[in-house]
Design a protein around this motif. Sequence first.
Motif, PDB file in Angstrom:
ATOM      1  N   ASP A  75       5.631 -35.100  45.949  1.00 44.38           N
ATOM      2  CA  ASP A  75       4.415 -35.648  45.357  1.00 44.38           C
ATOM      3  C   ASP A  75       3.336 -34.584  45.165  1.00 44.38           C
ATOM      4  O   ASP A  75       2.517 -34.701  44.248  1.00 44.38           O
ATOM      5  CB  ASP A  75       3.885 -36.810  46.203  1.00 44.38           C
ATOM      6  N   ILE A  76       3.332 -33.565  45.994  1.00 43.76           N
ATOM      7  CA  ILE A  76       2.421 -32.441  45.759  1.00 43.76           C
ATOM      8  C   ILE A  76       2.811 -31.741  44.456  1.00 43.76           C
ATOM      9  O   ILE A  76       1.944 -31.381  43.640  1.00 43.76           O
ATOM     10  CB  ILE A  76       2.445 -31.444  46.931  1.00 43.76           C
ATOM     11  N   HIS A  77       4.103 -31.567  44.241  1.00 40.46           N
ATOM     12  CA  HIS A  77       4.551 -30.943  42.993  1.00 40.46           C
ATOM     13  C   HIS A  77       4.225 -31.840  41.792  1.00 40.46           C
ATOM     14  O   HIS A  77       3.793 -31.347  40.734  1.00 40.46           O
ATOM     15  CB  HIS A  77       6.046 -30.652  43.040  1.00 40.46           C
ATOM     16  N   ARG A  78       4.416 -33.156  41.940  1.00 40.99           N
ATOM     17  CA  ARG A  78       4.066 -34.073  40.849  1.00 40.99           C
ATOM     18  C   ARG A  78       2.579 -33.956  40.512  1.00 40.99           C
ATOM     19  O   ARG A  78       2.186 -33.908  39.338  1.00 40.99           O
ATOM     20  CB  ARG A  78       4.403 -35.516  41.237  1.00 40.99           C
ATOM     21  N   ALA A 101     -13.116 -33.316  36.051  1.00 43.14           N
ATOM     22  CA  ALA A 101     -13.305 -34.689  36.524  1.00 43.14           C
ATOM     23  C   ALA A 101     -11.990 -35.451  36.551  1.00 43.14           C
ATOM     24  O   ALA A 101     -11.698 -36.189  37.511  1.00 43.14           O
ATOM     25  CB  ALA A 101     -14.323 -35.413  35.631  1.00 43.14           C
ATOM     26  N   TYR A 102     -11.182 -35.285  35.496  1.00 44.49           N
ATOM     27  CA  TYR A 102      -9.884 -35.963  35.462  1.00 44.49           C
ATOM     28  C   TYR A 102      -8.994 -35.460  36.602  1.00 44.49           C
ATOM     29  O   TYR A 102      -8.262 -36.237  37.232  1.00 44.49           O
ATOM     30  CB  TYR A 102      -9.185 -35.719  34.123  1.00 44.49           C
ATOM     31  N   GLY A 103      -9.024 -34.162  36.857  1.00 40.60           N
ATOM     32  CA  GLY A 103      -8.223 -33.591  37.934  1.00 40.60           C
ATOM     33  C   GLY A 103      -8.642 -34.132  39.289  1.00 40.60           C
ATOM     34  O   GLY A 103      -7.795 -34.473  40.132  1.00 40.60           O
ATOM     35  N   LEU A 104      -9.944 -34.239  39.508  1.00 35.82           N
ATOM     36  CA  LEU A 104     -10.441 -34.804  40.770  1.00 35.82           C
ATOM     37  C   LEU A 104      -9.989 -36.254  40.928  1.00 35.82           C
ATOM     38  O   LEU A 104      -9.653 -36.693  42.041  1.00 35.82           O
ATOM     39  CB  LEU A 104     -11.967 -34.723  40.813  1.00 35.82           C
ATOM     40  N   ALA A 105      -9.963 -37.000  39.824  1.00 32.32           N
ATOM     41  CA  ALA A 105      -9.510 -38.394  39.873  1.00 32.32           C
ATOM     42  C   ALA A 105      -8.031 -38.473  40.247  1.00 32.32           C
ATOM     43  O   ALA A 105      -7.620 -39.355  41.027  1.00 32.32           O
ATOM     44  CB  ALA A 105      -9.757 -39.068  38.523  1.00 32.32           C
ATOM     45  N   LEU A 106      -7.224 -37.559  39.716  1.00 33.30           N
ATOM     46  CA  LEU A 106      -5.801 -37.533  40.066  1.00 33.30           C
ATOM     47  C   LEU A 106      -5.613 -37.235  41.556  1.00 33.30           C
ATOM     48  O   LEU A 106      -4.790 -37.868  42.233  1.00 33.30           O
ATOM     49  CB  LEU A 106      -5.077 -36.482  39.233  1.00 33.30           C
ATOM     50  N   PHE A 137       1.841 -30.548  38.760  1.00 30.04           N
ATOM     51  CA  PHE A 137       2.242 -30.577  37.349  1.00 30.04           C
ATOM     52  C   PHE A 137       1.283 -31.432  36.523  1.00 30.04           C
ATOM     53  O   PHE A 137       0.971 -31.102  35.372  1.00 30.04           O
ATOM     54  CB  PHE A 137       3.668 -31.124  37.207  1.00 30.04           C
ATOM     55  N   SER A 138       0.800 -32.516  37.103  1.00 35.89           N
ATOM     56  CA  SER A 138      -0.107 -33.408  36.376  1.00 35.89           C
ATOM     57  C   SER A 138      -1.448 -32.738  36.114  1.00 35.89           C
ATOM     58  O   SER A 138      -1.995 -32.829  35.004  1.00 35.89           O
ATOM     59  CB  SER A 138      -0.315 -34.706  37.163  1.00 35.89           C
ATOM     60  N   VAL A 139      -1.994 -32.062  37.121  1.00 34.96           N
ATOM     61  CA  VAL A 139      -3.281 -31.377  36.955  1.00 34.96           C
ATOM     62  C   VAL A 139      -3.143 -30.221  35.967  1.00 34.96           C
ATOM     63  O   VAL A 139      -3.962 -30.054  35.057  1.00 34.96           O
ATOM     64  CB  VAL A 139      -3.805 -30.885  38.316  1.00 34.96           C
ATOM     65  N   THR A 140      -2.088 -29.427  36.133  1.00 42.37           N
ATOM     66  CA  THR A 140      -1.849 -28.317  35.209  1.00 42.37           C
ATOM     67  C   THR A 140      -1.630 -28.828  33.794  1.00 42.37           C
ATOM     68  O   THR A 140      -2.092 -28.236  32.817  1.00 42.37           O
ATOM     69  CB  THR A 140      -0.623 -27.508  35.659  1.00 42.37           C
TER      70      THR A 140
END
Length: 231
Positions: free
Chosen positions: A164-167, A209-214, A170-173
């Motif tokens: 889940d850390i990898h997920r 902001a989107y990254g912080l939300a993730l 990848f999502s933030v990147t």
Amino acid sequence: MSTSILPDATVRVSRSDGIEARSRLLYAALALFAAKGYAKTSTREIAKAAGANIAAISYYFGDKAGLYAATFTEPFGGDPQELIAQFTAPGLPLEAALRIFMVGYLDGLKQGDIARQCMRLHMRELIDPTSEWKHAMEKDIQAPHEALASVLCRHLEVKRFDDDIHRLTFSVTGLAIQLFVMQDIVDALQPQLLGSTAQIDAWADRLVAYGLALVAAEAARRRKSSRKQEK
């Protein structure tokens, strides 16, 4: 290669405007490699497009492979390791780390057509990889991924990488990468969104902001899972 074996004219050019000549070769090669791929692009074509002597490729880059490698690392400038060192600085708050990460990645978009060509070059490399793919994977993809994963682990108080850390990484990147991949689509549908440096800076703000939300969503998911395990 020693300059003594180059034609006198080439030596004089390299001394008087070598930086400009090298730059012309680099960007002519980028455009051609992005459009045609490595195998179908000749050094003669590159030299002609750059308005340079073909011997200048050997002088500045060693050979065609050296020039190809330079098109992966030089157009955006900077060193990925420098960016990594900045966003992984000890004690840096998560928002600050993500801001450095997003601003650093999106800065390349300010180069317009060069950003498009770089993206096409990387997509070609994915489809038809050369020996450069392994180097690009290790330096430009794997190293930043692992560095960001470490930052996320620290802020989520996770001791080691898990799936889940990898997920999440990848999502933030992916928030940053998708703008490069979809640049032509954004330009076609909403051209104003990438139409200026101010707009690109606005994207960086939003993506933080989107990254912080993730990250917050993943933290909440982990707390909920932990409570279920305790029951």
